[in-house]
Design a protein around this motif. Structure first.
Motif, short mmCIF file in Angstrom:
data_model
loop_
_atom_site.label_atom_id
_atom_site.label_comp_id
_atom_site.label_asym_id
_atom_site.label_seq_id
_atom_site.Cartn_x
_atom_site.Cartn_y
_atom_site.Cartn_z
N PRO A 1 0.80 -1.24 0.00
CA PRO A 1 0.00 0.00 0.00
C PRO A 1 0.83 1.28 0.00
N LEU A 2 2.07 1.19 0.48
CA LEU A 2 2.92 2.39 0.51
C LEU A 2 3.74 2.54 -0.76
N GLY A 3 3.62 1.58 -1.66
CA GLY A 3 4.35 1.66 -2.92
C GLY A 3 5.86 1.56 -2.75
N MET A 4 6.29 0.82 -1.75
CA MET A 4 7.73 0.75 -1.47
C MET A 4 8.48 -0.02 -2.53
N LEU A 5 7.81 -0.89 -3.27
CA LEU A 5 8.48 -1.67 -4.31
C LEU A 5 8.26 -1.10 -5.70
N SER A 6 7.75 0.12 -5.76
CA SER A 6 7.51 0.74 -7.07
C SER A 6 8.81 1.01 -7.83
N SER A 7 9.90 1.16 -7.09
CA SER A 7 11.20 1.40 -7.75
C SER A 7 11.81 0.12 -8.30
N TRP A 8 11.19 -1.01 -7.96
CA TRP A 8 11.72 -2.29 -8.42
C TRP A 8 11.27 -2.55 -9.86
N ASN A 9 11.89 -1.86 -10.79
CA ASN A 9 11.57 -2.03 -12.20
C ASN A 9 12.84 -1.83 -13.01
N ASN A 10 12.72 -1.95 -14.30
CA ASN A 10 13.91 -1.93 -15.17
C ASN A 10 14.45 -0.53 -15.45
N THR A 11 13.89 0.49 -14.82
CA THR A 11 14.43 1.84 -15.01
C THR A 11 15.63 2.11 -14.11
N LEU A 12 15.82 1.27 -13.09
CA LEU A 12 16.95 1.42 -12.18
C LEU A 12 17.67 0.09 -12.03
N PRO A 13 18.99 0.11 -11.83
CA PRO A 13 19.70 -1.13 -11.49
C PRO A 13 19.17 -1.67 -10.16
N HIS A 14 19.17 -2.98 -10.01
CA HIS A 14 18.55 -3.57 -8.82
C HIS A 14 19.24 -3.13 -7.53
N CYS A 15 20.50 -2.72 -7.61
CA CYS A 15 21.20 -2.26 -6.40
C CYS A 15 20.72 -0.89 -5.93
N GLN A 16 19.90 -0.23 -6.73
CA GLN A 16 19.32 1.06 -6.34
C GLN A 16 17.85 0.94 -5.96
N TRP A 17 17.34 -0.27 -5.92
CA TRP A 17 15.96 -0.46 -5.52
C TRP A 17 15.80 -0.22 -4.02
N THR A 18 14.62 0.21 -3.63
CA THR A 18 14.33 0.47 -2.21
C THR A 18 14.59 -0.78 -1.37
N GLY A 19 15.38 -0.61 -0.32
CA GLY A 19 15.64 -1.70 0.61
C GLY A 19 16.76 -2.63 0.21
N MET B 1 20.68 -3.36 -0.80
CA MET B 1 22.06 -2.87 -0.70
C MET B 1 23.00 -3.90 -1.28
N CYS B 2 24.00 -3.41 -2.00
CA CYS B 2 24.96 -4.29 -2.64
C CYS B 2 26.35 -4.07 -2.04
N GLY B 3 27.26 -4.98 -2.38
CA GLY B 3 28.58 -4.98 -1.76
C GLY B 3 29.53 -3.97 -2.34
N ARG B 4 30.63 -3.77 -1.63
CA ARG B 4 31.67 -2.85 -2.10
C ARG B 4 32.60 -3.54 -3.09
N SER B 5 32.96 -4.77 -2.78
CA SER B 5 33.87 -5.51 -3.68
C SER B 5 33.11 -6.05 -4.87
N HIS B 6 31.98 -6.69 -4.60
CA HIS B 6 31.12 -7.20 -5.67
C HIS B 6 29.92 -6.27 -5.77
N THR B 7 30.08 -5.23 -6.54
CA THR B 7 29.11 -4.13 -6.53
C THR B 7 27.76 -4.50 -7.12
N ASP B 8 27.67 -5.65 -7.78
CA ASP B 8 26.40 -6.06 -8.37
C ASP B 8 25.70 -7.14 -7.54
N ARG B 9 26.29 -7.52 -6.39
CA ARG B 9 25.73 -8.60 -5.58
C ARG B 9 25.02 -8.04 -4.36
N VAL B 10 23.83 -8.53 -4.12
CA VAL B 10 22.99 -8.05 -3.00
C VAL B 10 23.55 -8.60 -1.68
#
Length: 362
Positions: free
Chosen positions: A47-65, A67-76
């Motif tokens: 209801p709060l639309g917290m997952l609205s950013s979870w789409n193909n307009t942003l890389p998944h590491c920028q989705w709400t909630g 966080m990805c790693g420093r060494s492996h920047t594409d891994r959650v």
């Protein structure tokens, strides 16, 4: 020709190596991406639309909630969606986030069970599914999460027994399973969790005796076993808990006397043993043993004798409740000098006040 063949073979190997390594990295990206998409697909309410950013307009590491790693920047490495009013089920596909270290979905409206597959997350350090409506058993496979430090599943509808396999997580510091419908006994194997600082199992349907092995948890600061149906006496081994600050055993079926060894724990701040069948007397110099005592709840037991005359020496005492026992004598006048005291309940005992000075505690 031999030199030419060597040259061609060498460059062919380089080419093959490149075509193998690049897709592996791409697959890693897609693995985490698809795991998150699967998680979203099982969320039926947002209801709060917290997952609205979870789409193909942003890389998944920028989705709400996420966080990805420093060494492996594409891994959650963390998925934190606390207090977002999310409803639905927890997707087993989260087990494909193989770099995940923190998984926190507390204070939502999640239902269903905790996926067994989460036991594959060998890097996982923190799980918090508290304050949801999860059902089923606590997966024994979580015992495979060898790096797990915090497990908080409080305020759910989880049933069954507490898996003894959780004792395989030797790095655990906090286990909070309060307010569920767990049954059976506390696994004695928990006595091997040497780094445990808090064990909270209150408000369940646990039975049996309290394992004496818990006395081996020398780093334990909080032991909260209230609102269960434990029987028999308090283990004398608890005297080894030299870091213990809070002991909650109220609302059980515990009997016997308070073990003398318990008075070896000078760190005690909150001692709550109410609504049991504990008998015997209190030592007259109780504050010598518990100098930092703040809360003393012993009501609805079978304790007798006089109130310890040294009780006013516990200068930090803020709350005393000893109602519904068989205490005799008078209430020490110096209790009235406890500057932090805001609650005193001594009703339904056998106190007497024969002379005006017996009321001086007021």
């Amino acid at each position: 020709m031999d030199g030419v063949n060597f040259f061609l073979t060498f460059h062919l190997l380089i080419l093959c190596s490149s075509t193998v390594l690049v897709p592996v990295k791409a697959n890693n990206n897609e693995t985490d991406l698809y795991a998150l998409i699967s998680f979203k697909s099982l969320i039926s309410g947002d209801p709060l639309g917290m997952l609205s950013s979870w789409n193909n307009t942003l890389p998944h590491c920028q989705w709400t909630g996420v966080m990805c790693g420093r060494s492996h920047t594409d891994r959650v490495t963390a998925l934190v969606l606390n207090s977002k009013e999310l409803s639905g089920h927890i997707s087993p596909s989260l087990a494909n986030l193989t770099f995940l270290q923190k998984l926190s979905l507390s204070d939502n409206k999640l239902t269903g069970s905790i996926p067994d597959d989460l036991g594959r997350l060998s890097r996982l350090r923190f799980i918090n599914f508290s304050i949801n409506s999860l059902e089923g058993r606590i997966p024994s496979t979580l015992g495979n999460c060898s790096n797990l430090k915090v497990l908080s599943l409080r305020n759910n509808n989880l049933g069954g027994t507490i898996p003894a396999d959780l004792a395989n997580c030797k790095k655990l510091t906090i286990v909070n399973l309060r307010k569920n419908v767990l049954v059976g006994a506390i696994p004695p194997e928990f006595g091997s969790l040497q780094q445990l600082t808090a064990l909270t199992l209150g408000n369940n349907n646990l039975t049996g005796t309290i394992p004496p092995e818990l006395g081996n948890l020398t780093n334990l600061q909080g032991l909260l076993l209230h609102f269960n149906t434990f029987k028999d006496s308090i283990p004398s081994s608890f005297g080894k808990l030299q870091s213990l600050e809070s002991l909650y055993l109220y609302d059980n079926n515990i009997s016997g006397k308070i073990p003398n060894s318990l008075y070896n724990i000078s760190s005690i701040i909150d001692l709550e043993l109410s609504t049991n069948q504990i008998h015997g007397t209190l030592p007259s110099d109780i504050c010598k043993y518990f100098p930092d005592l703040q809360t003393l709840y012993l009501y609805e037991n079978q304790l007798s004798g006089e109130i310890p005359i040294s009780l006013p020496n516990c200068s930090f005492l803020s709350s005393i409740d000893i109602q519904h026992n068989s205490f005799t004598g008078t209430i020490p006048p110096s209790i009235g000098k406890l500057s932090y005291l805001y609650w005193l309940n001594a009703a339904n005992n056998q106190f007497s006040a024969k002379i005006p000075n017996d009321w001086d505690f007021f």
